[in-house]
Design a protein around this motif. Sequence first.
Motif, PDB file in Angstrom:
ATOM      1  N   ASN A 127      35.241  50.238  34.378  1.00 49.74           N
ATOM      2  CA  ASN A 127      35.133  50.103  35.833  1.00 49.74           C
ATOM      3  C   ASN A 127      35.900  48.878  36.339  1.00 49.74           C
ATOM      4  OD1 ASN A 127      33.884  52.438  36.576  1.00 49.74           O
ATOM      5  ND2 ASN A 127      31.809  51.627  36.353  1.00 49.74           N
ATOM      6  N   ALA A 128      36.005  47.834  35.521  1.00 48.78           N
ATOM      7  CA  ALA A 128      36.852  46.691  35.908  1.00 48.78           C
ATOM      8  C   ALA A 128      38.302  47.169  36.044  1.00 48.78           C
ATOM      9  CB  ALA A 128      36.737  45.563  34.880  1.00 48.78           C
ATOM     10  N   VAL A 129      38.735  48.031  35.118  1.00 50.37           N
ATOM     11  CA  VAL A 129      40.108  48.568  35.206  1.00 50.37           C
ATOM     12  C   VAL A 129      40.253  49.454  36.453  1.00 50.37           C
ATOM     13  CG1 VAL A 129      41.825  50.061  34.083  1.00 50.37           C
ATOM     14  CG2 VAL A 129      40.519  48.414  32.720  1.00 50.37           C
ATOM     15  N   TYR A 130      39.219  50.246  36.745  1.00 48.59           N
ATOM     16  CA  TYR A 130      39.274  51.091  37.945  1.00 48.59           C
ATOM     17  C   TYR A 130      39.451  50.236  39.205  1.00 48.59           C
ATOM     18  CZ  TYR A 130      37.928  54.186  41.723  1.00 48.59           C
ATOM     19  OH  TYR A 130      37.929  54.886  42.911  1.00 48.59           O
ATOM     20  N   VAL A 131      38.645  49.164  39.310  1.00 54.07           N
ATOM     21  CA  VAL A 131      38.717  48.293  40.497  1.00 54.07           C
ATOM     22  C   VAL A 131      40.081  47.590  40.541  1.00 54.07           C
ATOM     23  CG1 VAL A 131      37.664  46.291  41.647  1.00 54.07           C
ATOM     24  CG2 VAL A 131      36.204  48.017  40.590  1.00 54.07           C
ATOM     25  N   LEU A 132      40.536  47.132  39.380  1.00 55.94           N
ATOM     26  CA  LEU A 132      41.870  46.504  39.306  1.00 55.94           C
ATOM     27  C   LEU A 132      42.938  47.460  39.833  1.00 55.94           C
ATOM     28  CD1 LEU A 132      44.053  44.507  38.318  1.00 55.94           C
ATOM     29  CD2 LEU A 132      43.834  45.525  36.040  1.00 55.94           C
ATOM     30  N   LYS A 133      42.883  48.722  39.412  1.00 54.90           N
ATOM     31  CA  LYS A 133      43.899  49.703  39.830  1.00 54.90           C
ATOM     32  C   LYS A 133      43.844  49.911  41.356  1.00 54.90           C
ATOM     33  CE  LYS A 133      47.044  52.864  38.734  1.00 54.90           C
ATOM     34  NZ  LYS A 133      46.810  54.240  38.320  1.00 54.90           N
ATOM     35  N   GLU A 134      42.646  49.924  41.904  1.00 52.76           N
ATOM     36  CA  GLU A 134      42.519  50.056  43.365  1.00 52.76           C
ATOM     37  C   GLU A 134      43.194  48.861  44.059  1.00 52.76           C
ATOM     38  OE1 GLU A 134      41.499  53.378  43.854  1.00 52.76           O
ATOM     39  OE2 GLU A 134      40.101  52.627  45.379  1.00 52.76           O
ATOM     40  N   ILE A 135      42.996  47.662  43.500  1.00 49.99           N
ATOM     41  CA  ILE A 135      43.602  46.467  44.112  1.00 49.99           C
ATOM     42  C   ILE A 135      45.121  46.511  43.944  1.00 49.99           C
ATOM     43  CG2 ILE A 135      43.711  43.930  44.014  1.00 49.99           C
ATOM     44  CD1 ILE A 135      40.709  43.953  43.358  1.00 49.99           C
ATOM     45  N   ILE A 136      45.588  46.915  42.770  1.00 49.40           N
ATOM     46  CA  ILE A 136      47.042  47.068  42.561  1.00 49.40           C
ATOM     47  C   ILE A 136      47.603  48.061  43.597  1.00 49.40           C
ATOM     48  CG2 ILE A 136      48.784  48.073  40.991  1.00 49.40           C
ATOM     49  CD1 ILE A 136      47.247  46.809  38.654  1.00 49.40           C
ATOM     50  N   ASN A 137      46.810  49.080  43.899  1.00 49.89           N
ATOM     51  CA  ASN A 137      47.261  50.094  44.867  1.00 49.89           C
ATOM     52  C   ASN A 137      47.125  49.643  46.319  1.00 49.89           C
ATOM     53  OD1 ASN A 137      47.959  51.826  42.843  1.00 49.89           O
ATOM     54  ND2 ASN A 137      46.101  53.072  42.957  1.00 49.89           N
ATOM     55  N   GLY A 138      46.687  48.387  46.515  1.00 51.96           N
ATOM     56  CA  GLY A 138      46.727  47.829  47.868  1.00 51.96           C
ATOM     57  C   GLY A 138      45.388  47.652  48.562  1.00 51.96           C
ATOM     58  N   LYS A 139      44.288  48.008  47.898  1.00 53.54           N
ATOM     59  CA  LYS A 139      42.966  47.851  48.549  1.00 53.54           C
ATOM     60  C   LYS A 139      42.420  46.454  48.316  1.00 53.54           C
ATOM     61  CE  LYS A 139      40.242  51.976  49.259  1.00 53.54           C
ATOM     62  NZ  LYS A 139      39.155  52.820  48.799  1.00 53.54           N
ATOM     63  N   GLU A 140      41.889  45.851  49.373  1.00 51.71           N
ATOM     64  CA  GLU A 140      41.181  44.574  49.212  1.00 51.71           C
ATOM     65  C   GLU A 140      39.825  44.861  48.569  1.00 51.71           C
ATOM     66  OE1 GLU A 140      42.122  41.506  50.228  1.00 51.71           O
ATOM     67  OE2 GLU A 140      43.869  41.982  51.486  1.00 51.71           O
ATOM     68  N   LEU A 141      39.350  43.917  47.770  1.00 53.79           N
ATOM     69  CA  LEU A 141      38.036  44.090  47.134  1.00 53.79           C
ATOM     70  C   LEU A 141      36.948  44.402  48.168  1.00 53.79           C
ATOM     71  CD1 LEU A 141      36.544  43.794  44.305  1.00 53.79           C
ATOM     72  CD2 LEU A 141      35.906  41.531  45.116  1.00 53.79           C
ATOM     73  N   LYS A 142      37.027  43.711  49.311  1.00 51.86           N
ATOM     74  CA  LYS A 142      35.970  43.890  50.325  1.00 51.86           C
ATOM     75  C   LYS A 142      35.962  45.313  50.917  1.00 51.86           C
ATOM     76  CE  LYS A 142      38.236  41.822  54.452  1.00 51.86           C
ATOM     77  NZ  LYS A 142      39.610  42.008  54.246  1.00 51.86           N
TER      78      LYS A 142
END
Length: 189
Positions: A127-142
């Motif tokens: 899930n850390a990798v999933y969240v990382l990929k979302e951030i790489i794709n341009g999503k802010e953590l918030k």
Amino acid sequence: MHQTIIIEHLEPEIWPWCKIEYESISKIVPKENLWFTNIVQENSSLESLGKVSKQSVINLNLKNACILDPDAPKTLTPKEAESFEYFIIGGILGNYPPKKRTKVELTNKLKNAEVRNLGKKQFSTDNAVYVLKEIINGKELKNIKFQNKLTIKINEIESIDLPYYYPLVNGKPRISEKLLTYIKNKKDF
Ligand SMILES: C[S@@+](CC[C@H](N)C(=O)[O-])C[C@H]1O[C@@H](n2cnc3c(N)ncnc32)[C@H](O)[C@@H]1O
């Protein structure tokens, strides 16, 4: 994606739970962008998922690398995620309360890498990798939705609580079907 995602395996064995998480990661990251380091075990059978190395990431002397560590003071942003070449993630099973193994076994040993968090809550490695990929794709953590803790019903009487943080995918906490089956059949907790 141009970044390489490195999972530094830090458990004494490649436990079935680790293997299931690594398979889950291979569904998020293309094989050519995924490395597993510190794989000293024979016949790890991880070669079908990514590049496998006996060497620890600590000895690879990588430039422009970022360690993901819940104890890092700064949160990863999409802008800087774009600029890193390597992301290093602990192949460490969750423990509660967290034992700060990422800090002790990675961050403190890799002095020339940057360090960022994905928030302060503990994710599983996949899930850390999933969240990382979302951030790489341009999503802010918030802007990513999460759920704290997951209760898995084993049978009519028993259930187990996983005290971690889960990104929501289509409104549901992200956990692989294979891991759910494994947990339901596991007798000892
Ligand atoms: C299950 S966590 C291991 C946590 C372990 N209890 C510790 O104290 O370090 C596995 C890996 O996912 C990544 N990770 C999990 N949650 C994170 C967060 N909030 N921020 C950054 N990285 C995280 C880290 O790389 C960590 O080594």
